[in-house]
Design an enzyme around this catalytic site. Structure first.
Site, PDB file in Angstrom:
ATOM      1  N   ASP A 227       2.284  -0.820  -4.204  1.00 13.61           N
ATOM      2  CA  ASP A 227       1.486   0.001  -3.281  1.00 13.61           C
ATOM      3  C   ASP A 227       0.444  -0.804  -2.517  1.00 13.61           C
ATOM      4  OD1 ASP A 227       2.878   2.256  -4.143  1.00 13.61           O
ATOM      5  OD2 ASP A 227       1.438   2.696  -5.725  1.00 13.61           O
ATOM      6  N   ALA A 228       0.797  -2.038  -2.168  1.00 16.80           N
ATOM      7  CA  ALA A 228      -0.168  -2.903  -1.490  1.00 16.80           C
ATOM      8  C   ALA A 228       0.373  -3.524  -0.207  1.00 16.80           C
ATOM      9  CB  ALA A 228      -0.628  -4.012  -2.445  1.00 16.80           C
TER      10      ALA A 228
END
Length: 282
Positions: A227-228
């Site tokens: 999620d980056a």
């Protein structure tokens, strides 16, 4: 309208716009849309032009050859795409249907200009909905103790269908690093949180415990770090202390659908330029 899309990023300097514009004008190129951005912090320049294909005296391959010397002169990272060639998309989902159903509806209604090659899922729940649309459905179960065979099959299917874009429409598995690397900036995910807040599992539960007043969703490219990846699109909805976790999940689903659809559309239209871990979206 049949157009070619010229997308450029390069070190910023004087003369880029003039050089590109003069090149197109010299071949009678009719620009229907032009977007520029100069980033002062990075010293980088970004450009996206749409050119009417019927205004040029040659096709896309000759256009690429003719433009290559300019690209070399300015050290450009560039591409020219043809709107007549629809991008091939593979959708992946687990059990929740809202994002997948929304994308299928938009595709069925000609709102998304692409070809959906197939849907891959680690469950069989959504098969009838997908096959109603005449799209192949592949059930690839994932063994928590040994995920490698499943992702080897996922990789095979993606290659078999010549996918240019993979969309994780609430696919609740973490892709292996090799797949993320092989399809860098070609795998789009929807995370049900306004990143970078509440990374990972159960973000609505995390948001409820934190007492936030806004919840959101984030469409981003998948990278090895969970999620980056570079963010394409985000949106939020207001909540209050009286809303339960179930309420927040319900509100959030609407935001997730909209954000994922917009993010995919931007990608399909070549509007997203990635630089480092940031994006410029025209």
């Amino acid at each position: 309208m049949h157009t070619y899309r010229l997308v450029i990023s390069c070190p910023d300097r004087v003369g880029i716009v003039a050089k590109v514009s003069n090149f197109l004008a010299s071949h009678n190129g009719w620009i229907t849309e032009a977007s520029h951005h100069s980033d002062n912090l990075s010293g980088w320049f970004f450009m996206r032009h749409e050119i009417r294909a019927d205004s040029l005296p040659f096709g896309i391959e000759v256009l690429r050859e003719a433009f290559a010397p300019i690209a070399e002169e300015f050290s450009m990272d560039w591409r020219i795409t043809d709107t007549a060639q629809k991008k091939r998309v593979v959708l992946m989902a687990s059990r929740e249907s809202h994002c997948l159903a929304d994308l299928l509806h938009r595709w069925h209604s000609d709102e998304l200009d692409c070809e959906i090659a197939c849907v891959i899922s680690n469950h069989d729940d959504l098969r009838s909905m997908v096959e109603w649309h005449g799209i192949p459905y592949y059930h690839v179960p994932v063994n928590p103790q040994d995920k490698e065979p499943a992702f080897a099959e996922v990789s095979r299917l993606v290659k078999h269908h010549d996918a240019e874009v993979v969309v994780l429409a609430r696919y609740m598995q973490i892709l292996p690093p090799e797949l993320c690397s092989e399809y860098a900036h070609k795998v789009i995910n929807i995370h049900h949180s306004f990143l970078p807040s509440f990374v990972g599992a159960k973000p609505y539960h995390q948001a409820s415990m934190r007492g936030v007043k806004l919840i959101g969703a984030t469409c981003h490219y998948v990278t090895e770090e969970l999620d980056a990846g570079p963010i394409i699109e985000q949106d939020v909805v207001r909540v209050s202390h009286s809303d339960s976790i179930e309420d927040m999940v319900r509100f959030g689903r609407d935001v997730e659908k909209m954000v994922l659809a917009r993010g995919l559309r931007y990608h399909l239209e070549d509007r997203v330029l990635v630089h480092g871990n940031k994006t410029v979206v025209f």
